[in-house]
Design a protein around this motif. Structure first.
Motif, PDB file in Angstrom:
ATOM      1  N   LYS A 194       5.569   9.278  18.416  1.00 14.61           N
ATOM      2  CA  LYS A 194       6.957   9.730  18.555  1.00 14.61           C
ATOM      3  C   LYS A 194       7.867   8.571  18.190  1.00 14.61           C
ATOM      4  N   LEU A 195       8.859   8.842  17.353  1.00 10.47           N
ATOM      5  CA  LEU A 195       9.793   7.785  16.977  1.00 10.47           C
ATOM      6  C   LEU A 195      11.217   8.305  17.032  1.00 10.47           C
ATOM      7  N   ILE A 196      12.128   7.370  17.259  1.00  4.65           N
ATOM      8  CA  ILE A 196      13.555   7.677  17.283  1.00  4.65           C
ATOM      9  C   ILE A 196      14.265   6.744  16.318  1.00  4.65           C
ATOM     10  N   THR A 197      15.121   7.316  15.493  1.00  2.00           N
ATOM     11  CA  THR A 197      15.915   6.538  14.553  1.00  2.00           C
ATOM     12  C   THR A 197      17.210   7.300  14.284  1.00  2.00           C
ATOM     13  N   SER A 198      18.015   6.784  13.400  1.00  2.00           N
ATOM     14  CA  SER A 198      19.231   7.487  13.007  1.00  2.00           C
ATOM     15  C   SER A 198      18.916   8.530  11.940  1.00  2.00           C
ATOM     16  N   GLU A 199      19.633   9.643  11.968  1.00  2.00           N
ATOM     17  CA  GLU A 199      19.486  10.630  10.906  1.00  2.00           C
ATOM     18  C   GLU A 199      19.881  10.019   9.560  1.00  2.00           C
ATOM     19  N   TYR A 200      20.668   8.972   9.620  1.00  2.00           N
ATOM     20  CA  TYR A 200      21.056   8.232   8.421  1.00  2.00           C
ATOM     21  C   TYR A 200      19.817   7.725   7.682  1.00  2.00           C
ATOM     22  N   TRP A 201      18.789   7.323   8.427  1.00  2.00           N
ATOM     23  CA  TRP A 201      17.573   6.777   7.824  1.00  2.00           C
ATOM     24  C   TRP A 201      16.514   7.841   7.567  1.00  2.00           C
ATOM     25  N   LEU A 202      16.366   8.778   8.486  1.00  2.00           N
ATOM     26  CA  LEU A 202      15.357   9.825   8.335  1.00  2.00           C
ATOM     27  C   LEU A 202      15.940  11.151   8.798  1.00  2.00           C
ATOM     28  N   SER A 203      15.923  12.129   7.936  1.00  2.00           N
ATOM     29  CA  SER A 203      16.377  13.461   8.316  1.00  2.00           C
ATOM     30  C   SER A 203      15.349  14.491   7.843  1.00  2.00           C
ATOM     31  N   LYS A 204      15.449  15.678   8.388  1.00  2.00           N
ATOM     32  CA  LYS A 204      14.502  16.727   8.029  1.00  2.00           C
ATOM     33  C   LYS A 204      14.528  17.009   6.536  1.00  2.00           C
ATOM     34  N   SER A 205      15.702  16.982   5.949  1.00  2.00           N
ATOM     35  CA  SER A 205      15.827  17.293   4.523  1.00  2.00           C
ATOM     36  C   SER A 205      15.239  16.216   3.619  1.00  2.00           C
ATOM     37  N   ASP A 206      14.965  15.034   4.163  1.00  2.00           N
ATOM     38  CA  ASP A 206      14.389  13.955   3.359  1.00  2.00           C
ATOM     39  C   ASP A 206      12.927  14.203   3.011  1.00  2.00           C
ATOM     40  N   PHE A 207      12.239  14.996   3.831  1.00  2.00           N
ATOM     41  CA  PHE A 207      10.802  15.174   3.647  1.00  2.00           C
ATOM     42  C   PHE A 207      10.500  16.278   2.636  1.00  2.00           C
ATOM     43  N   ASP A 208       9.690  15.935   1.652  1.00  2.00           N
ATOM     44  CA  ASP A 208       9.254  16.902   0.656  1.00  2.00           C
ATOM     45  C   ASP A 208       8.130  17.785   1.179  1.00  2.00           C
ATOM     46  N   GLN A 209       7.365  17.256   2.124  1.00  2.00           N
ATOM     47  CA  GLN A 209       6.194  17.984   2.596  1.00  2.00           C
ATOM     48  C   GLN A 209       5.907  17.642   4.058  1.00  2.00           C
ATOM     49  N   GLY A 210       5.284  18.582   4.737  1.00  2.00           N
ATOM     50  CA  GLY A 210       4.969  18.378   6.145  1.00  2.00           C
ATOM     51  C   GLY A 210       3.589  17.814   6.383  1.00  2.00           C
ATOM     52  N   GLU A 211       2.728  17.918   5.365  1.00  2.00           N
ATOM     53  CA  GLU A 211       1.383  17.348   5.447  1.00  2.00           C
ATOM     54  C   GLU A 211       1.084  16.636   4.142  1.00  2.00           C
ATOM     55  N   TYR A 212       0.560  15.434   4.230  1.00  2.00           N
ATOM     56  CA  TYR A 212       0.269  14.668   3.019  1.00  2.00           C
ATOM     57  C   TYR A 212      -0.635  13.488   3.355  1.00  2.00           C
ATOM     58  N   MET A 213      -1.080  12.787   2.311  1.00  2.00           N
ATOM     59  CA  MET A 213      -1.890  11.586   2.487  1.00  2.00           C
ATOM     60  C   MET A 213      -1.078  10.391   2.020  1.00  2.00           C
ATOM     61  N   ALA A 214      -1.164   9.294   2.773  1.00  2.38           N
ATOM     62  CA  ALA A 214      -0.446   8.065   2.428  1.00  2.38           C
ATOM     63  C   ALA A 214      -1.428   6.914   2.290  1.00  2.38           C
ATOM     64  N   ASP A 215      -1.122   6.010   1.379  1.00  2.00           N
ATOM     65  CA  ASP A 215      -1.932   4.809   1.165  1.00  2.00           C
ATOM     66  C   ASP A 215      -0.989   3.623   1.268  1.00  2.00           C
ATOM     67  N   ILE A 216      -1.114   2.819   2.323  1.00  2.00           N
ATOM     68  CA  ILE A 216      -0.159   1.731   2.545  1.00  2.00           C
ATOM     69  C   ILE A 216      -0.847   0.374   2.455  1.00  2.00           C
ATOM     70  N   VAL A 217      -0.017  -0.648   2.232  1.00  2.00           N
ATOM     71  CA  VAL A 217      -0.485  -2.027   2.120  1.00  2.00           C
ATOM     72  C   VAL A 217      -0.084  -2.779   3.376  1.00  2.00           C
ATOM     73  N   PHE A 218      -1.052  -3.345   4.089  1.00  2.00           N
ATOM     74  CA  PHE A 218      -0.768  -4.147   5.266  1.00  2.00           C
ATOM     75  C   PHE A 218      -0.408  -5.575   4.849  1.00  2.00           C
ATOM     76  N   ASP A 219       0.253  -6.299   5.748  1.00  2.00           N
ATOM     77  CA  ASP A 219       0.662  -7.670   5.443  1.00  2.00           C
ATOM     78  C   ASP A 219      -0.510  -8.547   5.063  1.00  2.00           C
ATOM     79  N   GLU A 220      -1.629  -8.384   5.759  1.00  2.00           N
ATOM     80  CA  GLU A 220      -2.777  -9.245   5.470  1.00  2.00           C
ATOM     81  C   GLU A 220      -3.345  -8.969   4.083  1.00  2.00           C
ATOM     82  N   GLU A 221      -3.167  -7.726   3.610  1.00  2.00           N
ATOM     83  CA  GLU A 221      -3.616  -7.406   2.256  1.00  2.00           C
ATOM     84  C   GLU A 221      -2.720  -8.050   1.224  1.00  2.00           C
ATOM     85  N   MET A 222      -1.424  -8.153   1.530  1.00  2.00           N
ATOM     86  CA  MET A 222      -0.486  -8.845   0.646  1.00  2.00           C
ATOM     87  C   MET A 222      -0.849 -10.304   0.511  1.00  2.00           C
ATOM     88  N   GLU A 223      -1.228 -10.919   1.651  1.00  2.00           N
ATOM     89  CA  GLU A 223      -1.540 -12.348   1.665  1.00  2.00           C
ATOM     90  C   GLU A 223      -2.799 -12.664   0.869  1.00  2.00           C
TER      91      GLU A 223
END
Length: 225
Positions: A194-223
């Protein structure tokens, strides 16, 4: 690192429960010169505070609240300027110092409610999601930065977050702003967040999809690169 994401709910709210507590109400009633605030029943403190606020001019009330919460971050000149700007614009979304967006939101909304809409209405987003690592052995702790990177991959190209921080979200640059963009982050267990932020940063209309796969880079991988 790959994750499967399901957005369970996105709720827009005008205030965050429990931000202001009983001690805040009592102290603010004193600052607004309300007599004997300690004699007021707990459940009535907010109503009396709203009345005390509206006994002041809007800009004067804004100064009192801003000084109470942000006197260590802002000087008198800045507080005076913001108190005037708040009547015209959503300062809690536009102020250049992102770390002040959250307290400015809470101050703005208390004024908005007290003055029955005379101040602009700002909106917060409460988002609940499920994030499951593709690697079942992965026990990495997800913090603000990782959560934003994961969520960003479900956002449309026009989303403000992606337009302002493309390199940070891609893992090409550090992303310290994540700690100010997300106001609260709570792990609910069983891969639920659960997260809380401003609608300015994240709003319902910003999301293209409700289910998806993400591939992210952690800081240690950058290093390691």
């Amino acid at each position: 690192m790959k994750y499967n994401i399901t957005i369970n709910s996105i709720l827009n709210v005008n205030e965050i429960p429990d931000y202001w507590n009983e001690q805040d109400y009592l102290k603010l009633l004193e600052l607004f010169n309300f007599p004997d605030p300690e004699t007021i029943a707990k459940e009535n403190l907010l109503d009396y505070l709203k009345m005390a606020i509206t006994d002041e001019k809007p800009t004067d009330a804004a100064v009192i609240l801003l000084t109470y919460k942000l006197s260590e971050e802002l000087n008198e000149g800045q507080i005076s300027q913001i108190s005037n700007d708040m009547l015209l614009d959503k300062v809690c979304e536009e102020y250049p110092e992102i770390d002040l967006h959250a307290p400015l939101f809470h101050i703005n909304q208390l004024l908005y409610l007290a003055y029955n809409g005379r101040f602009p209405n700002a909106t917060a987003t409460i988002l609940n999601c499920e994030i499951i690592a593709e690697d079942t052995e992965d026990k990495s702790e997800l913090g603000n930065e990782q959560i934003l990177k994961i969520l960003a991959q479900g956002l449309g190209k026009s989303a403000l977050l992606k337009r302002l921080f493309p390199e940070q979200l891609a893992g090409a640059k550090p992303f310290p702003e994540a700690n100010d963009i997300l106001w609260e982050l709570e792990s609910l267990g069983s891969n639920q967040y659960k997260l809380i932020t401003s609608e300015y940063w994240l709003s319902k209309s910003d999301f293209d999809q409700g289910e998806y796969m993400a591939d992210i880079v952690f800081d240690e991988e950058m290093e390691e690169e």
